[in-house]
Each structure stands twice: as structure tokens, then as C-alpha cells.
Design a protein around this motif. Sequence first.
Motif, PDB file in Angstrom:
ATOM      1  N   ARG A 178       0.785  -1.144   0.010  1.00 19.03           N
ATOM      2  CA  ARG A 178       0.051  -0.007  -0.073  1.00 19.03           C
ATOM      3  C   ARG A 178       0.901   1.303  -0.119  1.00 19.03           C
ATOM      4  O   ARG A 178       0.665   2.240  -0.795  1.00 19.03           O
ATOM      5  N   GLN A 179       1.959   1.203   0.925  1.00 19.34           N
ATOM      6  CA  GLN A 179       2.819   2.214   0.903  1.00 19.34           C
ATOM      7  C   GLN A 179       3.555   2.746  -0.462  1.00 19.34           C
ATOM      8  O   GLN A 179       3.608   3.612  -0.872  1.00 19.34           O
ATOM      9  N   LEU A 180       4.049   1.526  -1.142  1.00 18.48           N
ATOM     10  CA  LEU A 180       4.776   1.508  -2.278  1.00 18.48           C
ATOM     11  C   LEU A 180       3.740   2.260  -3.454  1.00 18.48           C
ATOM     12  O   LEU A 180       4.348   2.878  -4.147  1.00 18.48           O
ATOM     13  N   VAL A 181       2.547   1.652  -3.644  1.00 23.37           N
ATOM     14  CA  VAL A 181       1.571   2.155  -4.356  1.00 23.37           C
ATOM     15  C   VAL A 181       1.367   3.703  -4.398  1.00 23.37           C
ATOM     16  O   VAL A 181       1.451   4.365  -5.485  1.00 23.37           O
ATOM     17  N   ARG A 182       1.276   4.043  -3.411  1.00 23.73           N
ATOM     18  CA  ARG A 182       0.965   5.311  -2.903  1.00 23.73           C
ATOM     19  C   ARG A 182       2.322   6.334  -3.362  1.00 23.73           C
ATOM     20  O   ARG A 182       2.290   7.260  -4.057  1.00 23.73           O
ATOM     21  N   THR A 183       3.499   5.689  -3.025  1.00 24.39           N
ATOM     22  CA  THR A 183       5.005   6.535  -3.208  1.00 24.39           C
ATOM     23  C   THR A 183       5.008   6.686  -4.491  1.00 24.39           C
ATOM     24  O   THR A 183       5.401   7.741  -5.223  1.00 24.39           O
ATOM     25  N   VAL A 184       4.973   5.625  -5.319  1.00 24.51           N
ATOM     26  CA  VAL A 184       5.012   5.599  -6.853  1.00 24.51           C
ATOM     27  C   VAL A 184       3.980   6.592  -7.444  1.00 24.51           C
ATOM     28  O   VAL A 184       4.351   7.298  -8.316  1.00 24.51           O
ATOM     29  N   ALA A 185       2.623   6.470  -7.022  1.00 24.27           N
ATOM     30  CA  ALA A 185       1.852   7.380  -7.754  1.00 24.27           C
ATOM     31  C   ALA A 185       2.109   8.735  -7.701  1.00 24.27           C
ATOM     32  O   ALA A 185       1.872   9.708  -8.260  1.00 24.27           O
ATOM     33  N   ASN A 186       2.807   9.107  -6.570  1.00 25.88           N
ATOM     34  CA  ASN A 186       3.069  10.524  -5.993  1.00 25.88           C
ATOM     35  C   ASN A 186       4.337  11.199  -6.750  1.00 25.88           C
ATOM     36  O   ASN A 186       4.774  11.987  -6.556  1.00 25.88           O
ATOM     37  N   THR A 187       5.036  10.088  -7.235  1.00 24.65           N
ATOM     38  CA  THR A 187       6.231  10.597  -7.937  1.00 24.65           C
ATOM     39  C   THR A 187       5.986  11.022  -9.548  1.00 24.65           C
ATOM     40  O   THR A 187       5.178  10.439 -10.413  1.00 24.65           O
ATOM     41  N   PRO A 188       6.480  11.861  -9.943  1.00 23.89           N
ATOM     42  CA  PRO A 188       6.540  12.637 -11.344  1.00 23.89           C
ATOM     43  C   PRO A 188       6.593  11.640 -12.459  1.00 23.89           C
ATOM     44  O   PRO A 188       7.553  10.603 -12.324  1.00 23.89           O
ATOM     45  N   VAL A 189       5.835  11.644 -13.393  1.00 25.04           N
ATOM     46  CA  VAL A 189       5.950  10.776 -14.529  1.00 25.04           C
ATOM     47  C   VAL A 189       7.531  11.294 -15.353  1.00 25.04           C
ATOM     48  O   VAL A 189       7.420  12.333 -15.499  1.00 25.04           O
ATOM     49  N   GLY A 190       7.963  10.156 -15.855  1.00 23.17           N
ATOM     50  CA  GLY A 190       9.165  10.401 -16.387  1.00 23.17           C
ATOM     51  C   GLY A 190      10.450  10.500 -15.611  1.00 23.17           C
ATOM     52  O   GLY A 190      11.634  10.578 -16.055  1.00 23.17           O
ATOM     53  N   LYS A 191      10.236  10.454 -14.296  1.00 24.40           N
ATOM     54  CA  LYS A 191      11.404  10.739 -13.407  1.00 24.40           C
ATOM     55  C   LYS A 191      12.069   9.312 -13.412  1.00 24.40           C
ATOM     56  O   LYS A 191      11.397   8.326 -13.269  1.00 24.40           O
ATOM     57  N   THR A 192      13.473   9.328 -13.244  1.00 27.49           N
ATOM     58  CA  THR A 192      14.414   8.101 -13.172  1.00 27.49           C
ATOM     59  C   THR A 192      14.712   7.889 -11.470  1.00 27.49           C
ATOM     60  O   THR A 192      15.371   8.940 -11.139  1.00 27.49           O
ATOM     61  N   VAL A 193      14.292   6.804 -11.150  1.00 20.52           N
ATOM     62  CA  VAL A 193      14.405   6.880  -9.676  1.00 20.52           C
ATOM     63  C   VAL A 193      15.375   5.445  -9.509  1.00 20.52           C
ATOM     64  O   VAL A 193      15.516   4.731 -10.188  1.00 20.52           O
ATOM     65  N   ARG A 194      15.759   5.501  -8.122  1.00 14.00           N
ATOM     66  CA  ARG A 194      16.486   4.401  -7.824  1.00 14.00           C
ATOM     67  C   ARG A 194      15.780   3.548  -6.917  1.00 14.00           C
ATOM     68  O   ARG A 194      15.269   3.724  -5.831  1.00 14.00           O
ATOM     69  N   VAL A 195      15.616   2.285  -7.203  1.00  6.79           N
ATOM     70  CA  VAL A 195      14.608   1.127  -6.698  1.00  6.79           C
ATOM     71  C   VAL A 195      15.771   0.191  -6.103  1.00  6.79           C
ATOM     72  O   VAL A 195      16.348  -0.699  -6.859  1.00  6.79           O
ATOM     73  N   MET A 196      15.701  -0.066  -4.866  1.00  8.80           N
ATOM     74  CA  MET A 196      16.473  -1.121  -4.153  1.00  8.80           C
ATOM     75  C   MET A 196      15.735  -2.412  -4.051  1.00  8.80           C
ATOM     76  O   MET A 196      14.568  -2.418  -3.380  1.00  8.80           O
ATOM     77  N   VAL A 197      16.252  -3.644  -4.553  1.00 12.38           N
ATOM     78  CA  VAL A 197      15.633  -4.795  -4.435  1.00 12.38           C
ATOM     79  C   VAL A 197      16.540  -5.912  -3.765  1.00 12.38           C
ATOM     80  O   VAL A 197      17.668  -5.709  -3.814  1.00 12.38           O
ATOM     81  N   ASN A 198      15.983  -6.673  -3.015  1.00  9.00           N
ATOM     82  CA  ASN A 198      16.490  -7.916  -2.534  1.00  9.00           C
ATOM     83  C   ASN A 198      16.422  -9.030  -3.396  1.00  9.00           C
ATOM     84  O   ASN A 198      15.360  -9.356  -3.565  1.00  9.00           O
ATOM     85  N   ARG A 199      17.387  -9.538  -3.900  1.00  6.17           N
ATOM     86  CA  ARG A 199      17.402 -10.670  -4.846  1.00  6.17           C
ATOM     87  C   ARG A 199      18.303 -11.884  -4.716  1.00  6.17           C
ATOM     88  O   ARG A 199      19.686 -11.351  -4.550  1.00  6.17           O
TER      89      ARG A 199
END
Length: 483
Positions: A329-350
Amino acid sequence: MAQTREDATPLRLFWLTTLSMVLILSQSLMAHARGAPESFAELAERISPAVVNITTSTTVAGRTGPQGIVPEGSPFEDFFREFQDRNGDQSPRRSSALGSGFVISEDGFIVTNNHVIEGADEIQIEFFEGFELPATLVGTDPNTDIALLKVEADNALKYVNFGDSNKARVGDWVMAMGNPLGQGFSVSAGIVSARNRALSGTYDDYIQTDAAINRGNSGGPLFNMDGEVIGVNTAILSPNGGSIGIGFSMASNVVTRVVDQLKEFGETRRGWLGVRIQDVTEDVAEALGLSEAKGALVSDVPEGPAMEGGMQAGDVIVSFDGVDVEDTRQLVRTVANTPVGKTVRVMVNRDGTTQTLKITLGRREEAESSVPASLEAPADEPQEMETMGLTLSPLTEDLREELSVPAGVDGLAVMSVDEASEAFEKGVRAGDVITEAGQTAVASVSDLEDRVAEAREEGRKSILLLVRRGGDPRFVALGLQED
């Protein structure tokens, strides 16, 4: 030596005076801590001119009679015409509705709920001073139930400012204003009962309050004691349709972003990552070897920004654009509030290690329907396997057709599920298809056996399965049975 009555009197007066001062100071500090005003009158008088009543009109099609039942020129035509006439006027009629709103700029921008003006042909705004103006619709966002209107006035209008809803604390005093039940301007007060409530929407962030909110209050403002709008009154929870002290206001920090986009573009433009995600539960965290159940587990990566940025199914998103991810839920809201076209750093555990991906966000409103990523097709292996309460079989052509599994999707078909098993409890059903085990593709019984053996060798108590049903994937962690 015994103390005389005369000697004791000054001492008694001293202690009584001291005690009185302590009590007065204590009461003053308690009142200050509560922030309880002696009256709401001054605040209400100051901000009332910015609150408006909204009346909408909609054309409703008239009822139609039994047209087409008899052919034109039939001797029964007059009879049915008389029947229609007796049952009232069949012409279109006008329907009206009431709601509330508030002015946010001196040049006439007004915020209200989308459901207040949805489908309206005409929108009329009544101001506190008594005059009325027609309004035009600038834009709406059904996802947050927010609409932006505009009126043209000869003089500058009185308006109110948005406050920071994140600063509102449970227990703070708030005041709601609006037009409850069509009774006109009305004020009610209460406290913030809860924060971060979700009702049914993806972007929900409601402030719960016990300030009286009724039908007609929709779209009206919820004020803090500084006269700032920290919420838009939207819904109530009630068994009878009236206020029982459980009202919900969409938080201003959500509303302001929507309003800014509606004002600039006439529509919303939300960021889009392009993944299917699910919460990391305790058993999923154990299956993945994570230290805590946090983040968002990626169950599928269709074509889109995430795929282009190198994200994979089975990744756990732990940070997005510098913000730690608690849940989906938090991720969906955070992504939605981020400007379209912005390049973001996404940290993942793989696979137990942390990686940082650079992803350029798309626009959610323009996103095409997701297409599940295909897997390499292995050779057929028509044998069954029973494990963890599941009876499994590789996908043959007959099974693929029977289960409507698209070409390119391979795995093990669930033939039956033991109703007493953990798998059944977690929603796995016959007809599902398991495409991954331990975050590795499986297409044969031997593939699954190998993944189970590896998990046991690593000391895991459960294994993570990627289960697809009708094209929708989700991860399920199942406990490993002892040999």
C-alpha cells in the motif's frame, strides 16, 4: 513548644495559597496540552466565508411506455397512448443534489468530492454571504473522489489554505463545515480519531474523526485549529445513514497533489512502475531468508518501466527513490506521487543480496494491460507428484487447453488439493498453475523435487511458490514436509 492558633493562621494561608496556584497552573498546562479552545466561534467566523454549498442539476430520461408493443396504425394504438398519458409525463425531468466545498484561491478555484458533481449538467455555488455563481468543472479524480471547480467572480473571493495532514495527531481537535442534509451552513467539532485509514481505494489515506458528518457534508473541509484544511469530508460509517461519530476525510497531503495536477492538466498524471506486487508475510519472509517481513514482493513483471530497468519476479522492493518500503500500500502511493518520467533508484533484495536498479517511471493512466512474462518451454513430462497437500502434473497440451493456459506459460498444473492442507488454507485450488518454486522456473516434477531438496539443504522450513490463476500471479509460501 506548642504552636498557638495565631501562629498557625499565616502558615495555613501560605499553604492554601500555594496549593491554589499549583492547581491553577496544572489546569492551565492541561488545557494547553489538550489544545482545547474555550470556543470555536472565532475560528468559525474567520473561515466560514470560504466554505460553499453546492447544488447540482442532472437531466434524467423520462419513463417510457409500452412503445413497440403494437404496430403503428393498430386499433389498439389509441388505447396504449391513453395508458401512457394516465401514467404521467414521459418527458425528461431534472434531478438535483446537494453537497459542500471550499474555495482555495481568490480567483475562484473550489474543491469538492467527485461524487457530489458526477454526471451533473449544471453546478451552482452558494456562498456564505448569500450570493450564487455558476461553476465549471476543471477536472476530477474518481480514485480519490476529488473534483476541482472554477467560478468567475467580479471581486476576489475569500479562501482557505491547505495544511499538512501528516502533522495531525490522534486526539487533536478538528472542525468540520458544510451543508448537512441540505440545512445550510453548519459547523461541528471533534477530534482526530485515527490516521491512515483505507476504505476501498488504492490511494486511500483517510483521517477518521468523530466530528459530526452527515449527507450533504461531502466535499466540505476538515479544519485544524489554525484554520487550515487538513482533509476533505468524504464518507461516513453508519448503519442508519446518519452520523454515529465515524467520519472519514481524505488527507490534505493526498488532495493537494491531485488538485495541483487537475489545475495544470485537467487530469491526474501518476507515476507507474509496472509490476504486480504483494505483501511480504512472515512465512514468505522465512522462505526468502529475509530478516523481517517488510517490503513489496514482485510477483510479475510485464512489459513496462520495471522490466526495462531489469526488475524480476521474486525481487523484494525494499526502497523506492530513497524511501523505505513497508508494504504494498505504501509503495503504490509513493510511486503514484512520483512525477511521470522521473528516473528513480529502486533497491531490491534478490537471492539474498541487495541490488539497486534505475527505473524511469511511466504514466499509470496510459499504461496498457499487463501481459505475463513468458517462460522458456521445456519438454513434456507426463507424470504426477503429490507433495505439500497438492497433486501436481506437468502441463500437457490437453491440460493447457482445459485450463485455458496461454502459450508460453509453463509449469505444474494443480490437479487436486487436500482440504486439510496448508495449501488449501492459503487459497491454492485445482486448476492453478505453479510456474516457480524457490524463485526458479519449474516445468517438470523433477524441477520441483530439486527445488524442494535445495530448500531443505539450506535449512528452510518453507518454500515459495509462484501460483497463477487466470493469468494473475501470486506467491504462496508452503511449509516443507519432513521425509
